[in-house]
Design a protein around this motif. Structure first.
Motif, PDB file in Angstrom:
ATOM      1  N   LEU A  60     -11.882 -16.742  29.887  1.00  0.00           N
ATOM      2  CA  LEU A  60     -11.689 -17.642  30.327  1.00  0.00           C
ATOM      3  C   LEU A  60     -13.778 -16.380  31.851  1.00  0.00           C
ATOM      4  N   GLN A  61     -12.948 -15.132  31.318  1.00  0.00           N
ATOM      5  CA  GLN A  61     -14.099 -14.886  32.786  1.00  0.00           C
ATOM      6  C   GLN A  61     -14.782 -14.365  31.929  1.00  0.00           C
ATOM      7  N   LYS A  62     -15.349 -14.494  30.020  1.00  0.00           N
ATOM      8  CA  LYS A  62     -16.240 -14.619  29.930  1.00  0.00           C
ATOM      9  C   LYS A  62     -17.709 -15.741  29.924  1.00  0.00           C
ATOM     10  N   SER A  72     -20.793 -20.103  32.770  1.00  0.00           N
ATOM     11  CA  SER A  72     -20.603 -21.362  33.208  1.00  0.00           C
ATOM     12  C   SER A  72     -22.101 -22.138  34.403  1.00  0.00           C
ATOM     13  N   SER A  73     -22.888 -22.882  34.580  1.00  0.00           N
ATOM     14  CA  SER A  73     -23.870 -23.163  35.592  1.00  0.00           C
ATOM     15  C   SER A  73     -23.696 -24.374  36.358  1.00  0.00           C
ATOM     16  N   SER A  74     -22.544 -25.414  36.058  1.00  0.00           N
ATOM     17  CA  SER A  74     -21.735 -26.228  36.674  1.00  0.00           C
ATOM     18  C   SER A  74     -20.401 -25.858  38.043  1.00  0.00           C
ATOM     19  N   PRO A  75     -21.111 -26.061  39.115  1.00  0.00           N
ATOM     20  CA  PRO A  75     -19.934 -25.048  39.796  1.00  0.00           C
ATOM     21  C   PRO A  75     -18.706 -26.391  39.470  1.00  0.00           C
ATOM     22  N   LEU A  97     -16.437 -23.475  36.885  1.00  0.00           N
ATOM     23  CA  LEU A  97     -16.599 -22.518  37.587  1.00  0.00           C
ATOM     24  C   LEU A  97     -15.231 -22.694  37.694  1.00  0.00           C
ATOM     25  N   SER A  98     -15.050 -23.745  38.753  1.00  0.00           N
ATOM     26  CA  SER A  98     -13.948 -23.947  39.391  1.00  0.00           C
ATOM     27  C   SER A  98     -13.131 -24.359  38.447  1.00  0.00           C
ATOM     28  N   SER A  99     -12.998 -25.482  38.177  1.00  0.00           N
ATOM     29  CA  SER A  99     -11.699 -24.444  37.264  1.00  0.00           C
ATOM     30  C   SER A  99     -11.629 -23.674  36.080  1.00  0.00           C
ATOM     31  N   LYS A 100     -12.474 -22.815  35.716  1.00  0.00           N
ATOM     32  CA  LYS A 100     -11.958 -21.628  35.003  1.00  0.00           C
ATOM     33  C   LYS A 100     -11.691 -20.598  35.947  1.00  0.00           C
ATOM     34  N   MET A 101     -11.760 -20.315  37.275  1.00  0.00           N
ATOM     35  CA  MET A 101     -11.303 -19.413  38.003  1.00  0.00           C
ATOM     36  C   MET A 101      -9.552 -20.036  38.493  1.00  0.00           C
TER      37      MET A 101
END
Length: 103
Positions: A41-43, A48-51, A54-58
């Motif tokens: 997920l970090q990689k 990731s370009s979509s906010p 990115l929020s979902s992955k975080m």
């Protein structure tokens, strides 16, 4: 205590120790999988370009990090239980051996 009672205690302790060791191995496997998923997920979050993506992955990373912490706490508790069970087993084995030498 009779020898059969001591033997049953020893058998029970061996079973409990085996169960704790099995649980420890399962937890280690879960921890390794969670750590690998975190790295993945970090990689992918770097790419990731979509906010929202990115929020979902975080959020996923946070949940997995919490799971790893929970597993670490569980591992510590299991290690403590294993130490206690092994000490009790050694004590029971010594008792049994002592009784056998008296007979």
């Amino acid at each position: 205590m009779s020898i059969s009672f001591t033997t049953s205690i020893i058998s029970r302790l061996k079973r409990e120790i085996a169960d704790l060791q099995k649980q420890s191995v399962n937890d280690k496997s879960k921890k390794e999988k969670a750590a690998a998923k975190i790295k993945q997920l970090q990689k992918s979050s770097k790419l990731s370009s979509s906010p929202s993506d990115l929020s979902s992955k975080m959020t996923q990373i946070t949940k997995l990090t919490d799971e790893v912490a929970r597993i670490d706490a569980s591992q510590a508790a299991l290690a403590k239980q294993l130490a206690a069970k092994n000490a009790e087993l050694r004590q029971q084995l010594a008792k049994e051996q002592q009784k056998e030498t008296k007979e």
